[in-house]
Design an enzyme around this catalytic site. Structure first.
Site, PDB file in Angstrom:
ATOM      1  N   HIS A   1      58.511 -58.364 -71.839  1.00 25.76           N
ATOM      2  CA  HIS A   1      57.549 -57.258 -71.865  1.00 25.76           C
ATOM      3  C   HIS A   1      56.208 -57.877 -71.480  1.00 25.76           C
ATOM      4  CE1 HIS A   1      55.942 -53.302 -73.376  1.00 25.76           C
ATOM      5  NE2 HIS A   1      54.839 -54.031 -73.240  1.00 25.76           N
TER       6      HIS A   1
ATOM      7  N   LEU B   1      54.724 -47.373 -72.770  1.00 23.78           N
ATOM      8  CA  LEU B   1      54.122 -48.690 -72.555  1.00 23.78           C
ATOM      9  C   LEU B   1      55.030 -49.511 -71.655  1.00 23.78           C
ATOM     10  CD1 LEU B   1      52.740 -49.387 -76.115  1.00 23.78           C
ATOM     11  CD2 LEU B   1      51.396 -49.292 -73.994  1.00 23.78           C
TER      12      LEU B   1
ATOM     13  N   HIS C   1      60.026 -53.443 -66.560  1.00 21.27           N
ATOM     14  CA  HIS C   1      59.224 -52.242 -66.284  1.00 21.27           C
ATOM     15  C   HIS C   1      57.877 -52.560 -65.651  1.00 21.27           C
ATOM     16  CE1 HIS C   1      57.703 -53.499 -70.170  1.00 21.27           C
ATOM     17  NE2 HIS C   1      58.705 -52.963 -70.844  1.00 21.27           N
TER      18      HIS C   1
ATOM     19  N   HIS D   1      66.823 -48.324 -74.283  1.00 22.87           N
ATOM     20  CA  HIS D   1      66.715 -48.216 -75.740  1.00 22.87           C
ATOM     21  C   HIS D   1      67.718 -47.178 -76.220  1.00 22.87           C
ATOM     22  CE1 HIS D   1      63.013 -50.615 -75.927  1.00 22.87           C
ATOM     23  NE2 HIS D   1      62.800 -50.096 -74.722  1.00 22.87           N
ATOM     24  N   LEU D   2      68.661 -47.627 -77.054  1.00 20.65           N
ATOM     25  CA  LEU D   2      69.690 -46.694 -77.550  1.00 20.65           C
ATOM     26  C   LEU D   2      69.467 -46.296 -79.000  1.00 20.65           C
ATOM     27  CD1 LEU D   2      73.029 -48.057 -76.017  1.00 20.65           C
ATOM     28  CD2 LEU D   2      71.896 -45.876 -75.505  1.00 20.65           C
ATOM     29  N   ARG D   3      68.598 -47.045 -79.709  1.00 17.33           N
ATOM     30  CA  ARG D   3      68.355 -46.776 -81.147  1.00 17.33           C
ATOM     31  C   ARG D   3      69.648 -46.948 -81.938  1.00 17.33           C
ATOM     32  NH1 ARG D   3      63.389 -47.511 -79.251  1.00 17.33           N
ATOM     33  NH2 ARG D   3      62.332 -45.621 -78.549  1.00 17.33           N
TER      34      ARG D   3
ATOM     35  N   LYS E   1      65.096 -61.161 -75.361  1.00 22.11           N
ATOM     36  CA  LYS E   1      63.962 -60.283 -75.052  1.00 22.11           C
ATOM     37  C   LYS E   1      62.693 -60.809 -75.711  1.00 22.11           C
ATOM     38  CE  LYS E   1      61.592 -56.772 -73.606  1.00 22.11           C
ATOM     39  NZ  LYS E   1      61.759 -55.338 -73.680  1.00 22.11           N
TER      40      LYS E   1
ATOM     41  N   HIS F   1      67.753 -51.891 -68.507  1.00 24.67           N
ATOM     42  CA  HIS F   1      66.751 -51.862 -69.600  1.00 24.67           C
ATOM     43  C   HIS F   1      66.842 -50.508 -70.296  1.00 24.67           C
ATOM     44  CE1 HIS F   1      62.557 -52.982 -71.192  1.00 24.67           C
ATOM     45  NE2 HIS F   1      62.944 -51.885 -71.828  1.00 24.67           N
TER      46      HIS F   1
ATOM     47  N   ASP G   1      64.272 -47.994 -69.078  1.00 26.33           N
ATOM     48  CA  ASP G   1      63.421 -48.034 -70.272  1.00 26.33           C
ATOM     49  C   ASP G   1      63.426 -46.673 -70.973  1.00 26.33           C
ATOM     50  OD1 ASP G   1      61.857 -49.193 -72.208  1.00 26.33           O
ATOM     51  OD2 ASP G   1      59.997 -49.103 -71.073  1.00 26.33           O
TER      52      ASP G   1
ATOM     53  N   ALA H   1      55.104 -44.483 -78.236  1.00 26.82           N
ATOM     54  CA  ALA H   1      55.255 -44.688 -76.789  1.00 26.82           C
ATOM     55  C   ALA H   1      56.736 -44.658 -76.424  1.00 26.82           C
ATOM     56  CB  ALA H   1      54.652 -46.026 -76.397  1.00 26.82           C
TER      57      ALA H   1
ATOM     58  N   ASN I   1      64.860 -53.799 -80.173  1.00 23.87           N
ATOM     59  CA  ASN I   1      63.716 -53.510 -81.044  1.00 23.87           C
ATOM     60  C   ASN I   1      64.032 -52.408 -82.056  1.00 23.87           C
ATOM     61  OD1 ASN I   1      63.732 -51.577 -78.956  1.00 23.87           O
ATOM     62  ND2 ASN I   1      61.517 -51.258 -79.053  1.00 23.87           N
TER      63      ASN I   1
ATOM     64  N   HIS J   1      62.324 -40.922 -78.837  1.00 21.68           N
ATOM     65  CA  HIS J   1      61.724 -40.803 -80.171  1.00 21.68           C
ATOM     66  C   HIS J   1      61.877 -39.339 -80.584  1.00 21.68           C
ATOM     67  CE1 HIS J   1      59.636 -44.715 -80.273  1.00 21.68           C
ATOM     68  NE2 HIS J   1      59.389 -44.526 -79.001  1.00 21.68           N
TER      69      HIS J   1
HETATM   70  O1  DOR Z   1      57.290 -46.890 -73.929  1.00 19.45           O
HETATM   71  C1  DOR Z   1      57.926 -47.751 -74.491  1.00 19.45           C
HETATM   72  N1  DOR Z   1      58.825 -47.453 -75.456  1.00 19.45           N
HETATM   73  N2  DOR Z   1      57.721 -49.016 -74.160  1.00 19.45           N
HETATM   74  C2  DOR Z   1      58.264 -50.035 -74.839  1.00 19.45           C
HETATM   75  O2  DOR Z   1      57.999 -51.156 -74.509  1.00 19.45           O
HETATM   76  C3  DOR Z   1      59.132 -49.783 -76.016  1.00 19.45           C
HETATM   77  C4  DOR Z   1      59.713 -48.452 -75.972  1.00 19.45           C
HETATM   78  C5  DOR Z   1      60.307 -48.002 -77.296  1.00 19.45           C
HETATM   79  O3  DOR Z   1      61.052 -48.760 -77.886  1.00 19.45           O
HETATM   80  O4  DOR Z   1      60.027 -46.881 -77.719  1.00 19.45           O
HETATM   81 ZN    ZN Z   2      61.683 -50.992 -73.228  1.00 17.82          ZN
END
Ligand code: DOR
Ligand code: ZN
Length: 345
Positions: free
Chosen positions: A139, A224, A177, A18-20, A102, A16, A252, A268, A44, A256
């Site tokens: 989620h 989150l 998560h 997030h690579l952006r 997802k 799990h 996860d 988050a 996302n 940011h």
């Molecule tokens: O903390 C989080 N950040 N929880 C998520 O479900 C999404 C993630 C994000 O994409 O920043």
């Molecule tokens: Zn996530």
């Protein structure tokens, strides 16, 4: 093994992540490449990765940044929306493009506004996933503003996940998560036939909700699902270190830019990738369970996803190093503080 100072394991995967995209992708990807053989890449983005062309394009942008001497496989996911076409998902699965779908309940978290407004609207999709044996990654939080934010996961289990698993008895689900003792118990109760798995982040293993308020409001501890009470953290440590095959590693890691975190409405997400594996080692070491780290990090995930384990290994050793204050404009977990384990190059 307890008391050991050096540990070699099959190369782990991050189930799990997030690579952006764009410059941020370029900045954060190397941390994952150093540690993990594969990663399940969350969809996302803005706009989200909902279709075949978007997923293939995103996968290719990731692969273009992988140096030729590194083997890394991004496992792409399809963002479920109310109108997701099951035929398109099936095509992506059969072509090896999509590893999973997802499910974000609409408005549950970052870039989830196009998520699913009501699981009843995606029954056709769920039927198709069940038939294909294709995993649904969930989620697991309700978005009802009447529910306390600390209870949203536990309520989701009762209101949404339990009925879904009953309605689709062969649907394969990863509860992403997990953050509560309730979720750990739920997974144990439903996992025995191999159709339910759960990822556990390292920040939920290391922190409880006091970290949000330690000496002031701490935006870099905001994620989150939100951090929970200590008794929940202890249940997560018990689950992760149990060796039970349905619990596996998913960071996860969610970078940011610092300006988006340190803000009146901070985003988050906790960026753990620059020390993810070392931090998990810290957790397992403190629990006297280093001998179970390989199962959690490298074996259980492939087993759930029905993929081979990685062929190469990584070695960790006890040894303190200092995390940078920022990595690519993002404040990492433990910024400017010590990490207890390190990767042997
Ligand atoms: O903390 C989080 N950040 N929880 C998520 O479900 C999404 C993630 C994000 O994409 O920043
Ligand atoms: Zn996530």
């Amino acid at each position: 093994m307890p008391g050991t100072d050096r540990l070699t394991l099959r190369r782990p995967d991050d189930w799990h992540l997030h690579l952006r995209d764009g410059a941020l992708l370029r900045a954060v990807l190397p941390a994952t490449l150093k540690r993990f053989g594969r990663a399940v890449v969350m969809p996302n983005l803005r706009p989200p990765v909902t279709g075949l062309a978007e997923a293939a394009g995103y996968r290719d942008r990731i692969l273009a940044l992988v140096p030729s001497d590194i083997r890394f496989q991004p496992l792409m996911t399809c963002y479920a929306a109310d109108d997701t076409d099951p035929d398109q998902v099936e095509t992506g699965w059969r072509d090896g493009l999509f590893a999973a779908v997802k499910l974000y309940p609409a408005h549950a978290t970052t870039n989830s506004d196009r998520g699913v407004t009501d699981p009843a609207r995606i029954r056709g999709l769920l039927e198709r996933l069940q038939r294909l044996g294709m995993p649904l990654l969930v989620h697991g939080e309700v978005t009802d503003p009447g529910i306390d934010v600390f209870d949203r996961e536990a309520v989701f289990l009762d209101r949404v996940l339990a009925p879904m698993l009953a309605d689709f008895p062969a649907l394969r689900v990863v509860l992403e998560h997990v953050t509560t003792a309730d979720a750990v118990a739920f997974v144990r109760a439903h996992a025995a036939d191999g159709r339910l798995g759960a990822t556990i982040t390292v920040h939920h293993l290391l922190l409880n909700r006091n970290a949000l308020f330690a000496g002031g409001l701490r935006p870099h501890a905001w994620c989150l699902p939100v951090l929970k009470r200590e008794r929940h953290r202890l249940a997560l440590v018990d689950a992760a270190t149990s060796g039970e095959p349905w619990f596996f590693l998913g960071t996860d890691s969610a970078p940011h830019p610092v300006t988006a975190k340190e803000s009146a409405r901070g985003c988050a997400g906790i960026f753990t990738a620059p020390a993810a594996l070392e931090l998990y080692a810290e957790v397992f070491d403190r629990a006297g369970a280093l001998d179970r780290l390989e199962a959690f990090a490298s074996l259980n995930g492939p087993r759930f996803y029905r993929l081979p384990v990685n062929r190469d290994t990584v070695t960790l050793e006890r040894g303190r190093w200092r995390m940078a204050e920022t990595v690519g404009g993002v404040v990492p977990f433990r910024a400017g503080a010590d990490i207890e384990w390190r990767l042997v190059p």
